[in-house]
Design an enzyme around this catalytic site. Structure first.
Site, PDB file in Angstrom:
ATOM      1  CB  SER A 151       0.511  -5.342   0.721  1.00 32.38           C
ATOM      2  OG  SER A 151       1.248  -4.130   0.655  1.00 32.38           O
ATOM      3  CE1 TYR A 164       5.014  -8.029   2.220  1.00 37.66           C
ATOM      4  CE2 TYR A 164       4.275  -6.310   0.721  1.00 37.66           C
ATOM      5  CZ  TYR A 164       4.234  -6.914   1.970  1.00 37.66           C
ATOM      6  OH  TYR A 164       3.413  -6.417   2.949  1.00 37.66           O
TER       7      TYR A 164
END
Length: 258
Positions: A151, A164
């Site tokens: 990400s 995350y």
């Protein structure tokens, strides 16, 4: 792209409207045979049926990346249905309100430990399981390629989403390790790092005002589409990307450039 026709591609995380589903369709259009895997068997079947309706070859199975036996069964399913595995795209994540929702409203001081553990179990350990079971099958077939989903957000410090970001940054290290282990035996491993991508889930939850704010922060004319990530994955799987190994490709409209 060169070298995708007839290859067997496993997409681990491919519900309709998301990056995995778009990648399944893109690879099918290039002639690959697709194993659509998702936590929801119904969602996986819907994507596989769309591919078959367009003339492609696809089968569906359920997978829970947090359970090692489930990931092993996914790879065995691919072998039974198509004879092996040439590509693995690890893209699943727990985007439920109880996981990413709580991760997005807490910092490391208040984040429930079970949210941390669940995020790591799916997004990091689950990807490891996929590599562990798929890579030996690729060795047997003379080579292959793996793409993990990182990400772009991990390169921008946030006061939320600690689980995350930590899991996704771990994915980058896992990717490099797998590239080192597999490279000499013909298995490449890379990662894609998407920016803000307008999946169906994001369109349902991110107000138009917030989308405009995010678009204004990047040196590009728009936010991402699932097809943008699918194109990058197809390239990394193809012979056109065969000298790329152990890298993370940011597909983010320039978000991390500044």
């Amino acid at each position: 792209m060169r070298g995708l026709d007839g290859k067997i591609s496993v997409i681990a995380g491919a519900a309709p409207g998301n990056i995995g589903a778009s990648t399944a369709h893109r690879l099918s259009s290039e002639g690959a045979h697709i194993v659509v895997a998702d936590l929801s068997q119904t969602a996986a079947e819907a994507v596989a049926e769309e591919i078959r309706a367009n003339g492609g070859k696809a089968v569906a199975t359920s997978v829970d990346l947090s359970v090692e036996e489930s990931v092993r069964d996914m790879v065995e399913f691919a072998k039974e249905e198509f004879g092996g595995v040439d590509h693995l795209f690890n893209v699943a994540a727990d985007l439920s309100p109880g996981t990413i929702g709580l991760d997005s409203t807490n910092d490391i001081l208040s984040l429930p430990v079970e949210v941390w553990k669940r995020t790591i179990d799916v997004t990091l350990t689950g990807y490891m399981y996929g590599i562990r079971y798929a890579m030996p099958v690729m060795f047997e077939r003379g080579g292959g390629a793996i793409v993990n989903t990182m990400s772009a957000a991990v390169w921008k410090a946030e006061a939320i989403r600690a689980a995350y970001a930590s899991a996704k940054l771990g994915v980058e290290a896992l990717t490099r390790h797998a590239a080192k282990v597999g490279g000499r035996r013909g298995v490449r491993c890379n990662a894609v790092a998407p920016g803000t991508v307008l999946t169906e889930a994001l369109l349902r939850t991110l107000p138009e005002e917030n989308r405009m704010e995010q678009a204004a922060q990047i040196p590009s004319t728009r936010l991402g589409k699932p097809e943008d990530i699918a194109a990058a994955v197809a390239f990394l799987f193809s012979e056109d990307g065969e000298w790329i190994n152990g890298q993370t490709l940011a597909v983010d409209g320039g978000f991390t450039m500044h």
